[in-house]
Design a protein around this motif. Structure first.
Motif, PDB file in Angstrom:
ATOM      1  N   GLU A 275       0.822  -1.208   0.000  1.00 59.27           N
ATOM      2  CA  GLU A 275       0.000   0.000   0.000  1.00 59.27           C
ATOM      3  C   GLU A 275       0.859   1.262   0.000  1.00 59.27           C
ATOM      4  N   ARG A 276       2.113   1.146   0.380  1.00 54.80           N
ATOM      5  CA  ARG A 276       3.033   2.296   0.372  1.00 54.80           C
ATOM      6  C   ARG A 276       3.856   2.365  -0.907  1.00 54.80           C
ATOM      7  N   GLY A 277       3.609   1.489  -1.856  1.00 56.64           N
ATOM      8  CA  GLY A 277       4.323   1.527  -3.125  1.00 56.64           C
ATOM      9  C   GLY A 277       5.629   0.761  -3.149  1.00 56.64           C
ATOM     10  N   VAL A 278       5.879  -0.074  -2.153  1.00 58.41           N
ATOM     11  CA  VAL A 278       7.096  -0.885  -2.129  1.00 58.41           C
ATOM     12  C   VAL A 278       6.901  -2.085  -3.054  1.00 58.41           C
ATOM     13  N   VAL A 279       7.827  -2.242  -3.991  1.00 61.91           N
ATOM     14  CA  VAL A 279       7.737  -3.284  -5.015  1.00 61.91           C
ATOM     15  C   VAL A 279       8.715  -4.409  -4.715  1.00 61.91           C
ATOM     16  N   ASP A 280       8.268  -5.636  -4.909  1.00 57.02           N
ATOM     17  CA  ASP A 280       9.123  -6.821  -4.813  1.00 57.02           C
ATOM     18  C   ASP A 280       8.664  -7.777  -5.913  1.00 57.02           C
ATOM     19  N   LEU A 281       9.452  -7.881  -6.975  1.00 55.49           N
ATOM     20  CA  LEU A 281       9.067  -8.663  -8.154  1.00 55.49           C
ATOM     21  C   LEU A 281      10.197  -9.592  -8.555  1.00 55.49           C
ATOM     22  N   LYS A 282       9.860 -10.835  -8.829  1.00 54.89           N
ATOM     23  CA  LYS A 282      10.838 -11.809  -9.312  1.00 54.89           C
ATOM     24  C   LYS A 282      10.482 -12.201 -10.749  1.00 54.89           C
ATOM     25  N   VAL A 283      11.495 -12.249 -11.598  1.00 58.80           N
ATOM     26  CA  VAL A 283      11.333 -12.673 -12.982  1.00 58.80           C
ATOM     27  C   VAL A 283      12.315 -13.809 -13.222  1.00 58.80           C
ATOM     28  N   GLU A 284      11.775 -14.952 -13.619  1.00 60.75           N
ATOM     29  CA  GLU A 284      12.614 -16.115 -13.901  1.00 60.75           C
ATOM     30  C   GLU A 284      12.184 -16.722 -15.221  1.00 60.75           C
ATOM     31  N   GLY A 285      13.114 -17.352 -15.877  1.00 58.91           N
ATOM     32  CA  GLY A 285      12.771 -17.978 -17.141  1.00 58.91           C
ATOM     33  C   GLY A 285      13.830 -18.957 -17.574  1.00 58.91           C
ATOM     34  N   GLN A 286      13.521 -19.617 -18.660  1.00 61.21           N
ATOM     35  CA  GLN A 286      14.472 -20.574 -19.210  1.00 61.21           C
ATOM     36  C   GLN A 286      14.329 -20.606 -20.720  1.00 61.21           C
ATOM     37  N   ASN A 287      15.453 -20.410 -21.413  1.00 58.22           N
ATOM     38  CA  ASN A 287      15.524 -20.500 -22.879  1.00 58.22           C
ATOM     39  C   ASN A 287      14.462 -19.651 -23.575  1.00 58.22           C
ATOM     40  N   PHE A 288      14.260 -18.435 -23.088  1.00 58.53           N
ATOM     41  CA  PHE A 288      13.277 -17.504 -23.647  1.00 58.53           C
ATOM     42  C   PHE A 288      13.853 -16.856 -24.901  1.00 58.53           C
ATOM     43  N   GLN A 289      13.152 -16.991 -26.019  1.00 62.05           N
ATOM     44  CA  GLN A 289      13.599 -16.396 -27.281  1.00 62.05           C
ATOM     45  C   GLN A 289      13.352 -14.889 -27.218  1.00 62.05           C
ATOM     46  N   ALA A 290      14.422 -14.103 -27.060  1.00 54.30           N
ATOM     47  CA  ALA A 290      14.302 -12.655 -26.905  1.00 54.30           C
ATOM     48  C   ALA A 290      14.388 -11.926 -28.238  1.00 54.30           C
ATOM     49  N   ALA A 291      15.039 -12.535 -29.230  1.00 59.30           N
ATOM     50  CA  ALA A 291      15.129 -11.948 -30.572  1.00 59.30           C
ATOM     51  C   ALA A 291      15.353 -13.068 -31.570  1.00 59.30           C
ATOM     52  N   ASP A 292      14.756 -12.906 -32.740  1.00 54.32           N
ATOM     53  CA  ASP A 292      14.942 -13.887 -33.814  1.00 54.32           C
ATOM     54  C   ASP A 292      14.755 -13.176 -35.145  1.00 54.32           C
ATOM     55  N   ILE A 293      15.740 -12.355 -35.496  1.00 55.84           N
ATOM     56  CA  ILE A 293      15.736 -11.589 -36.740  1.00 55.84           C
ATOM     57  C   ILE A 293      16.989 -11.962 -37.520  1.00 55.84           C
ATOM     58  N   PRO A 294      17.085 -11.608 -38.797  1.00 59.76           N
ATOM     59  CA  PRO A 294      18.259 -12.022 -39.582  1.00 59.76           C
ATOM     60  C   PRO A 294      19.604 -11.644 -38.965  1.00 59.76           C
ATOM     61  N   SER A 295      19.664 -10.527 -38.246  1.00 56.47           N
ATOM     62  CA  SER A 295      20.942 -10.108 -37.677  1.00 56.47           C
ATOM     63  C   SER A 295      21.213 -10.683 -36.289  1.00 56.47           C
ATOM     64  N   ALA A 296      20.186 -11.207 -35.622  1.00 58.33           N
ATOM     65  CA  ALA A 296      20.411 -11.702 -34.262  1.00 58.33           C
ATOM     66  C   ALA A 296      19.340 -12.698 -33.842  1.00 58.33           C
ATOM     67  N   SER A 297      19.803 -13.800 -33.273  1.00 59.05           N
ATOM     68  CA  SER A 297      18.924 -14.759 -32.613  1.00 59.05           C
ATOM     69  C   SER A 297      19.472 -14.917 -31.205  1.00 59.05           C
TER      70      SER A 297
END
Length: 169
Positions: A106-128
């Motif tokens: 309620e006071r705006g304090v943030v606690d966030l976890k981000v986890e992943g595995q083998n996430f395709q972040a880019a797949d264009i001709p210049s970069a995968s």
């Protein structure tokens, strides 16, 4: 002193598809998914209270500039009595996925976890690029801190195919 008038009510909403919103997001293709909300109103006019849940399922979007297709997305949010909220979700890209889970007090304090595995972040001709992140975001309205690791199990970069139209930076 008279008590402030009380508030009470409930809002139930459903969007069976997000496709009509695609026109507002021209760089995103194949936007879809469904959203349901169940919101309760309470408290008083001087101190209103909003609680409830919002759930989005079957989310998908194609991010053409990155060449990736986000699929099987879900987001679940819950506004808590007294303020603050919970947030959780996941999305798949390529052969991998990302998951996130966190809170804001309620006071705006943030606690966030981000986890992943083998996430395709880019797949264009210049970069995968494939990422495996393990990150934590904490903070408040004055400052945020992002900590953790991002492993890059695979990255194929072709410098000759990078766009030459503008300098980096």
């Amino acid at each position: 002193v008279a008590d402030a008038p009380g508030l009470g009510g409930e809002i139930n909403a459903s969007l069976p598809t997000l496709a009509p919103f695609a026109g507002f997001l021209p760089t995103i293709g194949n936007l879809d998914g469904n959203v349901t909300a169940k919101i309760q109103l309470g408290g008083t006019l001087k101190a209103p209270e909003v609680t409830g849940t919002v759930n989005a399922q079957k989310l998908q979007a194609d991010l053409g500039e990155l060449g990736i297709e986000l699929r099987d997305g879900r987001v679940e949010g819950e506004a808590k009595r007294g303020g603050g909220f919970l947030l959780a979700g996941s999305v798949a890209s390529g052969k991998g996925h990302l998951e996130f889970k966190g809170t804001m007090s309620e006071r705006g304090v943030v606690d966030l976890k981000v986890e992943g595995q083998n996430f395709q972040a880019a797949d264009i001709p210049s970069a995968s690029v494939v990422l495996t992140p393990e990150l934590t975001l904490t903070g408040n309205s004055k400052a945020y801190l992002l900590r953790g690791e991002v492993t890059i199990p695979r990255a194929d970069i072709n410098l000759q195919k990078l766009p030459k139209s503008s300098p980096p930076g």
